[in-house]
Structure formats: structure tokens, C-alpha cells
Design an enzyme around this catalytic site. Structure first.
Site, PDB file in Angstrom:
ATOM      1  N   THR A  16       0.808  -1.214   0.000  1.00 17.09           N
ATOM      2  CA  THR A  16       0.000   0.000   0.000  1.00 17.09           C
ATOM      3  C   THR A  16       0.842   1.266   0.000  1.00 17.09           C
ATOM      4  O   THR A  16       0.305   2.370  -0.120  1.00 17.09           O
ATOM      5  CB  THR A  16      -0.949   0.035   1.211  1.00 17.09           C
ATOM      6  N   SER A 136      18.003  -6.406   0.202  1.00 20.13           N
ATOM      7  CA  SER A 136      18.534  -5.048   0.333  1.00 20.13           C
ATOM      8  C   SER A 136      20.042  -5.097   0.205  1.00 20.13           C
ATOM      9  O   SER A 136      20.668  -6.131   0.483  1.00 20.13           O
ATOM     10  CB  SER A 136      18.161  -4.466   1.697  1.00 20.13           C
ATOM     11  N   TYR A 149      18.053  -5.587  11.014  1.00 25.35           N
ATOM     12  CA  TYR A 149      17.475  -5.484   9.670  1.00 25.35           C
ATOM     13  C   TYR A 149      18.366  -6.177   8.646  1.00 25.35           C
ATOM     14  O   TYR A 149      17.885  -6.950   7.810  1.00 25.35           O
ATOM     15  CB  TYR A 149      17.297  -4.007   9.316  1.00 25.35           C
TER      16      TYR A 149
END
Length: 258
Positions: A16, A136, A149
Site C-alpha cells: 500500500t 537489500s 534489519y
């Protein structure tokens, strides 16, 4: 070269906003029927209306087993699965507790594990499918202030490579895409005060890259569309000889030519 995904159903998790939204838009423009997911019904409904072309959406939490089961019940099969949903909180390693580690792992990794495990067998049975993991450059260039992360994104590299081998010769390809600094909604949120004071997001991207990713070859942040373009291609029939790859859209941040 024309990418045509007409007749294909594509699920894009966490779609979204940010890179996920850009990917959903790119796949829809190529003709795919896109299924989006998000946490807020209003945002889901707005994007479904924007995409058109038979798009559908579901508001749920893919960081839980129940949320993944709800999506699987609503959408029992797909041709293209883009595992994009993720969070990227900063934090000192020595002050990051188990709860945050577990939350990152559940959202960034286990959502992808659960959905790939459920959808891939049907793709293999049909003889065609595309699975993409949004990793990433931080999976390789681990940031000291976001070790948790980076670890989750490294796990996605291992998962994508292993699943590519598991699907060898079936017509199903599995790849990871590695964005670098990107002018996403999350990036804009980091600099909302500067933008409110009149700074341009693109200029802030240049400053950020030069200060924090000095090895960048392009010396700027990428646009969401630039990342989406790579994902759209690798989801298409044109990418049939690409599987098990780590495809970088990092602007050359990582100091390796391969």
C-alpha cells in the site's frame, strides 16, 4: 521489449506504500491482476481502485501465521509472488531486545517463508511461476545501526537461492532484488521535517547517499520506479533464464562487481 503479464495473478505483500506500491503499479501496468496487502483497509481499498484491471486487496498482518493463513484462504493460488513486506527500525545492537528481533524476523522473513511454502508447489505443478524476494544492499553491506534489519535481509538471500535450487528445471524462477537507498515513503518519513521546511526529497537523497553510502556509483538515491522496473522484468516471461540471482538496484553501493 514488451512485458506482457496479461492473465497472470500477482500477489505483492506490503504493497500500500513505498516500494511495494510501486511494484504493484508496475505489474498492473504490465497487465497483471494484482493482489495487494496492507495493514489498513482504507489504504488497501484506495490502491485497488487506482490499479483497476481486476485488482484485489486484503487488510491483514502478514507478520503472524494467522495473517498468512487468511491471505492463503482468500487467494489460494497465484502465478507471481513478490515477498516485499518488511520493517526497518534502526537501533543499537546492544540495546535491541528479543521482542524487536522476533518482530523483524516474523515480518521480514517468516511471512516470505510461509507464503513461498504455500504457493510454490502449485506453481511447480503448473510449470510456470515467479517468486521474488525484496532483500537489500544491507544484506551484504550490513549497517552498524540496523544489524537486525541486515540479518533479516541476508536471510532472504539464502532463502531465495535455496528455493531457486529446489525449483530447478520446473519453469519456476526465484530471485532476490536488492534495492539501495530509495526515495520511498519510508525515506520521506525519515526527512519529513526537512521536507516540511522546503527541502527537496531528491536533494536529501543525494546528501544521504554521499554521507552514508559513499561507495555509491550513481551518487543519489534510486526512485521507487527504478526498483519496480527491475522487479517487473524479473516477474515476466522475458526473465526465464534468470533464477537464483541477487539482482542489485543499489546504485553500485556494494563494493563488488558481481
Amino acid at each position: 521489449m514488451k512485458i506482457d503479464l496479461s492473465g497472470k495473478t500477482a500477489i505483492v505483500t506490503g504493497s500500500t506504500k513505498g516500494i511495494g506500491k510501486g511494484i504493484a503499479q508496475g505489474l498492473a501496468k504490465a497487465g497483471a491482476r494484482v493482489v495487494i496487502t496492507g495493514r489498513h483497509q482504507q489504504q488497501v481499498d484506495e490502491l485497488v481502485k487506482e490499479l483497476g484491471n481486476g485488482a484485489r486487496g486484503h487488510a491483514l498482518d502478514l507478520g503472524t501465521a494467522d495473517g498468512c493463513s487468511a491471505l492463503l484462504n482468500a487467494e489460494p493460488q497465484c502465478d507471481i509472488l513478490v515477498n516485499n513486506v518488511g520493517i526497518f527500525p534502526g537501533g543499537d545492537f546492544f540495546e535491541t531486545d528479543d521482542a524487536l528481533w522476533q518482530n523483524i524476523w516474523d515480518i521480514n522473513v517468516m511471512s516470505a517463508v510461509r507464503l513461498s511454502r504455500a504457493y510454490m508447489p502449485k506453481m511447480i505443478q503448473s510449470g510456470w511461476g515467479r517468486v521474488v524476494f525484496l532483500s537489500s544492499e544491507s544484506a551484504i553491506n550490513i549497517p552498524a545501526d540496523m544489524i537486525h534489519y541486515g540479518v533479516s535481509k541476508t536471510a532472504l538471500l539464502a532463502l531465495s537461492r535455496g528455493l531457486a535450487k529446489a525449483a530447478a528445471g520446473t519453469g519456476v524462477t526465484v530471485n532476490a532484488v536488492l534495492p539501495g537507498p530509495t526515495l520511498s515513503d519510508g525515506f520521506a518519513e525519515m526527512f519529513k521535517q526537512e521536507v516540511a521546511n522546503g527541502a527537496k526529497l531528491e536533494d536529501l537523497g543525494v546528501e544521504f547517499v554521499k554521507a552514508n553510502r559513499p561507495t555509491s556509483v550513481i551518487q543519489r538515491a534510486a526512485s521507487v520506479e527504478e526498483v519496480s522496473n527491475m522487479v517487473t522484468y524479473v516477474c515476466s516471461p522475458l526473465s526465464s533464464a534468470t533464477s537464483g540471482a541477487a539482482l542489485r538496484v543499489d546504485g553500485g553501493v556494494v563494493e563488488t562487481p558481481f
